[in-house]
Write a protein that holds these residues in place. Structure first.
Motif, PDB file in Angstrom:
ATOM      1  N   GLU A 108     -10.985   6.058  -7.079  1.00 63.22           N
ATOM      2  CA  GLU A 108      -9.894   5.158  -6.707  1.00 63.22           C
ATOM      3  C   GLU A 108      -8.635   5.442  -7.523  1.00 63.22           C
ATOM      4  O   GLU A 108      -7.519   5.360  -7.008  1.00 63.22           O
ATOM      5  CB  GLU A 108     -10.322   3.704  -6.902  1.00 63.22           C
ATOM      6  CG  GLU A 108     -11.385   3.209  -5.937  1.00 63.22           C
ATOM      7  CD  GLU A 108     -12.793   3.654  -6.317  1.00 63.22           C
ATOM      8  OE1 GLU A 108     -13.713   3.462  -5.514  1.00 63.22           O
ATOM      9  OE2 GLU A 108     -12.962   4.219  -7.432  1.00 63.22           O
ATOM     10  N   PRO A 160      -3.893   1.292  -3.199  1.00 66.62           N
ATOM     11  CA  PRO A 160      -4.292   1.985  -1.967  1.00 66.62           C
ATOM     12  C   PRO A 160      -4.894   1.021  -0.953  1.00 66.62           C
ATOM     13  O   PRO A 160      -5.536   0.023  -1.312  1.00 66.62           O
ATOM     14  CB  PRO A 160      -5.346   2.992  -2.458  1.00 66.62           C
ATOM     15  CG  PRO A 160      -5.176   3.054  -3.941  1.00 66.62           C
ATOM     16  CD  PRO A 160      -4.647   1.730  -4.362  1.00 66.62           C
ATOM     17  N   HIS A 208       0.820  -1.217   0.000  1.00 65.48           N
ATOM     18  CA  HIS A 208       0.000   0.000   0.000  1.00 65.48           C
ATOM     19  C   HIS A 208       0.857   1.271   0.000  1.00 65.48           C
ATOM     20  O   HIS A 208       0.457   2.302   0.525  1.00 65.48           O
ATOM     21  CB  HIS A 208      -0.974   0.007   1.182  1.00 65.48           C
ATOM     22  CG  HIS A 208      -1.841  -1.215   1.231  1.00 65.48           C
ATOM     23  ND1 HIS A 208      -2.652  -1.590   0.181  1.00 65.48           N
ATOM     24  CD2 HIS A 208      -1.994  -2.175   2.186  1.00 65.48           C
ATOM     25  CE1 HIS A 208      -3.288  -2.710   0.489  1.00 65.48           C
ATOM     26  NE2 HIS A 208      -2.907  -3.082   1.678  1.00 65.48           N
ATOM     27  N   ALA A 225      -2.870   3.885 -10.260  1.00 63.13           N
ATOM     28  CA  ALA A 225      -3.297   3.087  -9.114  1.00 63.13           C
ATOM     29  C   ALA A 225      -3.837   1.750  -9.613  1.00 63.13           C
ATOM     30  O   ALA A 225      -4.279   1.628 -10.753  1.00 63.13           O
ATOM     31  CB  ALA A 225      -4.365   3.832  -8.316  1.00 63.13           C
ATOM     32  N   ALA A 252      -5.932   8.116  -6.347  1.00 64.24           N
ATOM     33  CA  ALA A 252      -5.027   7.915  -5.214  1.00 64.24           C
ATOM     34  C   ALA A 252      -3.566   8.090  -5.604  1.00 64.24           C
ATOM     35  O   ALA A 252      -2.726   8.409  -4.764  1.00 64.24           O
ATOM     36  CB  ALA A 252      -5.246   6.523  -4.622  1.00 64.24           C
TER      37      ALA A 252
END
Length: 266
Positions: A144, A261, A116, A229, A147
């Motif tokens: 998302e 993430p 992460h 991501a 990130a």
């Protein structure tokens, strides 16, 4: 600021491929550069000698360190990765894809999925340091995907690059030449994440996201890195949905910065 750039080595040509890119980034960020490997205690001295030989032959000026562990290498590497937040790990990878992961396993995928934190993947076509000074950040219109933006911007600042936002739109979603409509989302992201700064952005067209990004980067010599991501899918889920991040790392001639993430806590 990045304080160290790290390359995990398993004594395969794939892992060593990341050394030139990592060394260049360490110089750009004025950061320490380190090669590490995992070995059982009884094999520590042998691993130390081999790692020192690799550092010497690569003329990278890297420090070397052996992590002693009697367990899986992935767990030891993850623990070391989290020792400090001010490090960038550059991982040479096969980027085999879903079937290859099921058959062979992949340390790079373990690190991306479970750490992460951002990991830079140096795939089979990205062995030499790139001279381009643009870090192309790919988003897909979902929260998302955003990130990666702040992470990529921080890295770009550390190594003397600039950010360019990219989004791939399918041809049948195009708006008949209305550039302002197509780029509206990227314009909003630019205002949100780079307030007061002039950040470039571009919309690409194609049904295959990986192909569109790879071709764009190959035709734009100023692009030296791609970032995105990932959802960190594994096993059967990856067979169904694929992994844009690892497919891109496999095909691209640029290194690919990937972030999986953490799930938000309740």
């Amino acid at each position: 600021m990045i304080e160290r750039v790290v390359v995990p080595i398993d004594f395969s040509p794939e892992s060593e491929r990341a050394i030139p890119t990592a060394a260049a980034l360490a110089r750009a960020a004025n950061a320490a550069f380190e090669l590490i490997t995992v070995a059982e205690p009884l094999n520590r001295d042998e691993a130390q000698l081999e790692l020192s030989r690799i550092a010497r032959d690569s003329a990278s000026g890297a420090e070397v360190r052996v992590i002693e562990s009697g367990g899986p290498a992935e767990a030891a590497l993850l623990a070391d990765l989290h020792r400090t937040e001010r490090s960038l790990w550059c991982v040479g990878t096969h980027a085999r894809g879903a079937v290859g992961e099921l058959v062979f396993g992949s340390v790079s995928e373990e690190l991306v999925r479970d750490s992460h934190v951002p990991v830079l993947l140096v795939g089979p076509h990205a062995g030499e340091p790139q001279t381009g000074k643009v870090l192309a950040v790919a988003v897909d219109g979902t929260p998302e995907s955003e990130a990666i933006i702040t992470v990529a911007d921080e890295l770009a600042n550390d190594v003397g690059m600039t950010v360019r936002l990219l989004q791939v739109i399918e041809p049948d979603a195009a708006t008949g030449g209305s550039d302002s409509f197509e780029t509206a989302h990227l314009a909003r992201l630019s205002a949100r994440y780079f307030s007061g700064r002039d950040v470039d952005y571009d919309v690409l067209h194609g049904k295959d996201v990986v192909k569109a990004l790879t071709e764009y980067a190959s035709l734009q010599p100023e692009v030296g890195m791609i970032a995105l991501a990932t959802r960190g899918l594994t096993g059967g889920a990856r067979l169904l949905h694929g992994s844009t991040a690892f497919e891109l790392a496999h095909d691209a001639s640029d290194p690919v910065l990937v972030l999986h993430p953490a799930e938000p806590t309740a």
